[in-house]
Each structure stands twice: as C-alpha cells, then as structure tokens.
Scaffold this active site. Structure first.
Site, short mmCIF file in Angstrom:
data_model
loop_
_atom_site.label_atom_id
_atom_site.label_comp_id
_atom_site.label_asym_id
_atom_site.label_seq_id
_atom_site.Cartn_x
_atom_site.Cartn_y
_atom_site.Cartn_z
N ILE A 39 0.84 -1.20 0.00
CA ILE A 39 0.00 0.00 0.00
C ILE A 39 0.88 1.25 0.00
O ILE A 39 0.59 2.24 -0.66
CB ILE A 39 -0.95 0.00 1.22
N ASP A 48 15.42 0.53 10.48
CA ASP A 48 14.39 -0.14 11.26
C ASP A 48 13.84 0.86 12.27
O ASP A 48 14.61 1.42 13.08
CB ASP A 48 15.00 -1.36 11.98
N SER A 58 -7.07 -1.02 10.53
CA SER A 58 -7.71 -2.08 9.74
C SER A 58 -9.13 -2.31 10.20
O SER A 58 -9.46 -2.10 11.39
CB SER A 58 -6.89 -3.36 9.93
N TYR A 111 -1.88 -9.70 15.57
CA TYR A 111 -1.78 -8.65 14.55
C TYR A 111 -2.89 -7.61 14.75
O TYR A 111 -2.64 -6.41 14.83
CB TYR A 111 -1.86 -9.24 13.13
N LYS A 139 -3.12 -3.33 16.02
CA LYS A 139 -3.82 -2.21 15.36
C LYS A 139 -4.70 -1.49 16.39
O LYS A 139 -4.70 -0.27 16.46
CB LYS A 139 -4.68 -2.74 14.21
P1 NAD Z 1 3.61 -4.53 3.45
O1 NAD Z 1 4.18 -5.62 4.26
O2 NAD Z 1 3.61 -4.68 1.97
O3 NAD Z 1 4.29 -3.13 3.82
C1 NAD Z 1 4.75 -2.85 5.12
C2 NAD Z 1 6.19 -2.36 5.00
O4 NAD Z 1 6.68 -2.05 6.31
C3 NAD Z 1 7.12 -3.42 4.42
O5 NAD Z 1 7.77 -2.89 3.29
C4 NAD Z 1 8.11 -3.73 5.55
O6 NAD Z 1 9.40 -4.01 5.04
C5 NAD Z 1 8.04 -2.46 6.38
N1 NAD Z 1 8.37 -2.60 7.80
C6 NAD Z 1 7.85 -3.51 8.69
N2 NAD Z 1 8.37 -3.30 9.91
C7 NAD Z 1 9.23 -2.26 9.81
C8 NAD Z 1 10.07 -1.58 10.73
N3 NAD Z 1 10.17 -1.96 12.01
N4 NAD Z 1 10.82 -0.54 10.29
C9 NAD Z 1 10.76 -0.15 9.00
N5 NAD Z 1 9.99 -0.75 8.08
C10 NAD Z 1 9.23 -1.80 8.48
O7 NAD Z 1 2.09 -4.30 3.97
P2 NAD Z 1 0.90 -3.48 3.31
O8 NAD Z 1 -0.10 -4.44 2.82
O9 NAD Z 1 1.43 -2.45 2.39
O10 NAD Z 1 0.29 -2.81 4.61
C11 NAD Z 1 0.68 -1.52 5.03
C12 NAD Z 1 0.02 -1.21 6.36
O11 NAD Z 1 -1.39 -1.31 6.23
C13 NAD Z 1 0.41 -2.19 7.48
O12 NAD Z 1 0.50 -1.48 8.69
C14 NAD Z 1 -0.77 -3.14 7.52
O13 NAD Z 1 -0.93 -3.73 8.78
C15 NAD Z 1 -1.92 -2.21 7.20
N6 NAD Z 1 -3.08 -2.89 6.63
C16 NAD Z 1 -2.91 -3.69 5.53
C17 NAD Z 1 -4.00 -4.37 5.00
C18 NAD Z 1 -3.83 -5.28 3.80
O14 NAD Z 1 -4.75 -6.07 3.53
N7 NAD Z 1 -2.75 -5.21 3.05
C19 NAD Z 1 -5.27 -4.22 5.58
C20 NAD Z 1 -5.41 -3.39 6.70
C21 NAD Z 1 -4.29 -2.72 7.22
C1 UD1 Z 2 -7.72 -10.55 6.35
C2 UD1 Z 2 -7.15 -10.56 7.74
C3 UD1 Z 2 -7.54 -9.29 8.46
C4 UD1 Z 2 -7.15 -8.06 7.65
C5 UD1 Z 2 -7.84 -8.18 6.28
C6 UD1 Z 2 -7.55 -7.02 5.38
C7 UD1 Z 2 -7.09 -12.97 8.23
C8 UD1 Z 2 -7.69 -14.07 9.07
N1 UD1 Z 2 -7.64 -11.74 8.42
O1 UD1 Z 2 -9.10 -10.64 6.49
O2 UD1 Z 2 -6.95 -9.22 9.72
O3 UD1 Z 2 -7.55 -6.89 8.28
O4 UD1 Z 2 -7.37 -9.38 5.66
O5 UD1 Z 2 -6.40 -7.21 4.69
O6 UD1 Z 2 -6.15 -13.17 7.46
N2 UD1 Z 2 -10.60 -16.96 1.55
C9 UD1 Z 2 -10.76 -18.21 0.97
N3 UD1 Z 2 -9.64 -18.86 0.56
C10 UD1 Z 2 -8.38 -18.35 0.69
C11 UD1 Z 2 -8.24 -17.06 1.28
C12 UD1 Z 2 -9.38 -16.41 1.72
O7 UD1 Z 2 -11.87 -18.71 0.84
O8 UD1 Z 2 -7.40 -19.01 0.31
C13 UD1 Z 2 -11.83 -16.22 1.97
C14 UD1 Z 2 -11.89 -15.91 3.46
O9 UD1 Z 2 -12.48 -16.95 4.17
C15 UD1 Z 2 -12.72 -14.61 3.45
C16 UD1 Z 2 -12.34 -13.94 2.12
O10 UD1 Z 2 -11.81 -14.98 1.30
O11 UD1 Z 2 -14.09 -14.91 3.43
C17 UD1 Z 2 -11.29 -12.85 2.27
O12 UD1 Z 2 -10.18 -13.39 3.00
P1 UD1 Z 2 -8.82 -12.55 3.19
O13 UD1 Z 2 -8.35 -12.03 1.87
O14 UD1 Z 2 -7.88 -13.42 3.96
O15 UD1 Z 2 -9.27 -11.29 4.04
P2 UD1 Z 2 -10.06 -11.22 5.44
O16 UD1 Z 2 -10.44 -12.53 5.93
O17 UD1 Z 2 -11.14 -10.22 5.27
#
Ligand code: NAD
Ligand code: UD1
Length: 332
Positions: free
Chosen positions: A12, A58, A124, A149, A153
């Site tokens: 992201i 870091d 999240s 995790y 948050k």
């Molecule tokens: P990502 O893992 O691709 O990006 C996170 C980055 O943070 C990575 O590049 C990692 O190297 C860096 N990082 C981790 N710990 C660090 C530290 N101590 N110091 C410096 N860098 C560090 O994840 P993302 O999907 O881009 O998610 C970004 C943020 O959004 C995260 O906080 C994640 O929890 C949150 N978030 C993601 C999702 C999702 O579905 N991807 C959903 C809800 C919230």
């Molecule tokens: C996941 C995270 C959640 C995070 C959110 C947003 C888990 C348990 N939860 O939730 O903490 O905030 O992503 O990034 O990982 N599914 C399948 N087969 C698969 C993978 C997923 O059927 O192989 C289904 C799941 O049951 C769910 C949907 O697809 O119904 C979405 O799953 P996923 O992409 O893992 O996201 P979340 O469960 O919403």
C-alpha cells in the site's frame, strides 16, 4: 510539503508514494525491507519520473529514527510500516507486538521531540471484530480482535487517541482499511506475498498463473448470498488516493473507513476474475478458516462527507490489475 512515508516500499505504501509524488508532495521513505524489495524505488521512478529519498532503517531503533528527523525537514508522517500476517502473528506474538508497537512509539516520540505533530496511521477493519449490523460505521463499538496482529492495530489506535487527549495540538487520522486488492495500472508495483498467500486475491492470482493448483474456499455455509464469506474489496489505488484526501484534511483526531461500501462473496470474486481475465480458477470448498467472520463491509459515508473520498475503480478493474501485475512479476 515533505511527507515521511514509513513502509513506503511495501504494497500500500508504494502506491501511496506514487499518489503523493503525482500530487507534487516531497516524499521521504523509510523501510527496513523486511517485507519489500529495494527495486520498488526504480519502479516508482519509472511511473512518476521522480526520485525519492530512501532510508533503509528499522523504526524499532530509536537512534536511527532520531537521525532521520535530524537530517530531514518533515511536515507530516504516513505510517504504514508494520508486520501484517494474521497467521504468523499467532505463532510469533512477541515479534508482532515488539515490531508494530515499538516502531510506532519511537516514531511518535521522535516526532514530538521535533515538533512534527501530524500523523496518518494504517489501521484495519479488523478492529471492528464481529459485527451484526452493516454497513459498518466508524462509531460502532469495537470488539477486541482475536489475533495479535489485529490487537496491535487496536492498541496503536488507543495509543494515538491517548496522545491526542494529552495534547490536542496533534493532528491524527486513523484509517481503517477494508480489503485492499489490485495493483497500479502499469503492472510495475503490486502485492508480492511471502510464501503461501493467506489472503484471497493473491491466492487466486497464483492459481491463475499456474503456481497453485486450486483455491480452497473457506466455508460455504455462512449466512451470505451464496454461503461464502463477504468482504469489502477496495482497489489499492483508490486506497492510496484516500491517504491524499486524509492528508489534505489532517486536523484534530479523526477516524475513517476506507472501503467501497460494497460486499462481494468469495465466489463472486472468483467469477468476476474469470470473466474479466478469461482464465479458469479451479476451486474446492474447504472447512471454514478459524477466526473468520461471515460478512464485513464499510459505510464509506463519513470519509466521503468529511474528506471527499470516493472510490472510482470497480471490481472488474481490481481483478484485471491484479492479474496484470501477477503475470508481469510473480513468475513461476
Ligand atoms: P507490506 O508488508 O507490503 O508493507 C509494510 C512495510 O513495512 C514493508 O515494506 C516492511 O518491510 C516495512 N516494515 C515492517 N516493519 C518495519 C520496521 N520496524 N521498520 C521499517 N519498516 C518496516 O504491507 P501493506 O499491505 O502495504 O500494509 C501496510 C500497512 O497497512 C500495514 O501497517 C498493515 O498492517 C496495514 N493494513 C494492511 C492491509 C492489507 O490487507 N494489506 C489491511 C489493513 C491494514
Ligand atoms: C484478512 C485478515 C484481516 C485483515 C484483512 C484485510 C485474516 C484471518 N484476516 O481478512 O486481519 O484486516 O485481511 O487485509 O487473514 N478466503 C478463501 N480462501 C483463501 C483465502 C481467503 O476462501 O485461500 C476467503 C476468506 O475466508 C474470506 C475472504 O476470502 O471470506 C477474504 O479473505 P482474506 O483475503 O484473507 O481477508 P479477510 O479474511 O477479510
């Protein structure tokens, strides 16, 4: 305006860096590369024609965070850095609490020291836990997440709320993301999962390109349209735009959902992906995944009313761009 983007080489973060550069913000990235690669910087340059200053630090090392702020004039911070794998967090809880919470504490401590009091935090939808009313609004009572995790948050949200209570000259926005998927249209940046993907779209991508044989659909007996889990999938470029909106309106303490307001089931996603990309996604119905909920989708109204955020990319675009990135990058 100079914005420090922590975790800026991640999924992201990198899309948000592009959005900020395209809107003429000065960007500084800090990332320890624990879950991303340095070549993302070249790709950002290819997309935007702009170079960004990068620190491989870091955030858990306070002396490095100090150095970062001493060397740069920073106006605001967008804090993405953190570990994010739900399953891994149940196996390594200490690592998750240590990394996610300490990095945030170091960051806000040093920000305070340098009188930089503007921060946007990546929260999240997981902080809502199981709800029984939809769409989910920001004012709903939060339910403690079941995994470390998710708890990081929630705890970081609370830390930032307490910080604001103690000093209201801070500007703090908590963004609760629903399910980000998709990739930049160039196919240069996107999500690169580590090992076997946990999340739905990265798994479907790997079935589409032949890396995995079939998708396991976790449960078809939920109380939903077809029995499979319903989620609010949002295009990562729309999500990135949400950060621009939040930054432009960063004032006081605010919380916004970033979602589309639409819920799609797992099988609806599979069907859309197959149709848009003309590929077959083999799947098998498997038992429910522990900790999963049946339905989760956002009310996007507050974000639209208060910061002018509106998604413009539909599910087809999410599926198309996901597959495009996968074909170009995640080779067999
Ligand atoms: P990502 O893992 O691709 O990006 C996170 C980055 O943070 C990575 O590049 C990692 O190297 C860096 N990082 C981790 N710990 C660090 C530290 N101590 N110091 C410096 N860098 C560090 O994840 P993302 O999907 O881009 O998610 C970004 C943020 O959004 C995260 O906080 C994640 O929890 C949150 N978030 C993601 C999702 C999702 O579905 N991807 C959903 C809800 C919230
Ligand atoms: C996941 C995270 C959640 C995070 C959110 C947003 C888990 C348990 N939860 O939730 O903490 O905030 O992503 O990034 O990982 N599914 C399948 N087969 C698969 C993978 C997923 O059927 O192989 C289904 C799941 O049951 C769910 C949907 O697809 O119904 C979405 O799953 P996923 O992409 O893992 O996201 P979340 O469960 O919403």
């Amino acid at each position: 305006m100079a914005v420090l983007i922590t975790g800026g080489t991640g999924y992201i973060g990198s899309h948000t860096v592009v959005e900020m550069l395209n809107n003429d913000y000065e960007v500084i990235i800090v990332d320890n590369l624990s879950n991303s690669k340095i070549d993302v910087l070249d790709k950002i340059y290819k997309i935007t024609g702009k170079k960004v200053k990068f620190y491989q630090y870091d955030l858990c090392d306070e002396t490095l965070v100090d150095k970062l702020f001493n060397e740069n004039k920073i106006d605001a911070v967008i804090h993405f850095a953190g570990l994010k794998a739900v399953g891994e967090s149940t196996m390594k809880p200490i690592e998750y609490y240590y990394n996610n919470i300490l990095s945030t504490l170091n960051l806000i401590k040093v920000m305070k020291k340098n009188d930089v009091k503007k921060i946007i935090f990546s929260s999240s939808a997981t902080v809502y836990g199981k709800q029984d009313k939809f769409p989910i609004e920001e004012g709903f009572k939060l339910n403690e997440p079941t995994n470390p995790y998710g708890k990081t948050k929630l705890y970081i949200e609370n830390i930032l709320k307490d910080l604001y209570k103690s000093d209201s000259s801070w500007d703090i926005t908590l963004l609760r993301y629903f399910n980000p998927i998709g990739a930049h249209e160039s196919g240069l940046i996107g999500e690169v999962p580590n090992g076997i993907p946990n999340n739905l779209m990265p798994y479907i991508n790997q079935v589409a390109t032949g890396k995995r044989e079939k998708l396991f659909v976790f449960g078809n007996d939920y109380d939903t349209v077809d029995g499979t889990g319903v989620r609010d999938y949002i295009h990562v470029c729309d999500l990135a735009y949400g950060h621009l909106c939040a930054l432009k309106h960063l004032k006081g303490l605010n919380i916004y959902n970033l979602g589309t307001g639409n819920g799609y089931s797992v099988l609806e996603i599979v069907k859309a992906y197959e149709r848009v990309n003309n590929v077959k996604i083999k799947y098998e119905i498997a038992p429910r995944r522990e900790g999963d909920i049946d339905t989760c989708y956002a009310s996007p109204k507050k974000a639209e009313d208060e910061i002018g955020f509106k998604c413009t990319r539909d599910l087809d675009e999410m599926c198309r761009s996901s597959y495009n990135f996968e074909k170009k990058n995640n080779k067999l």
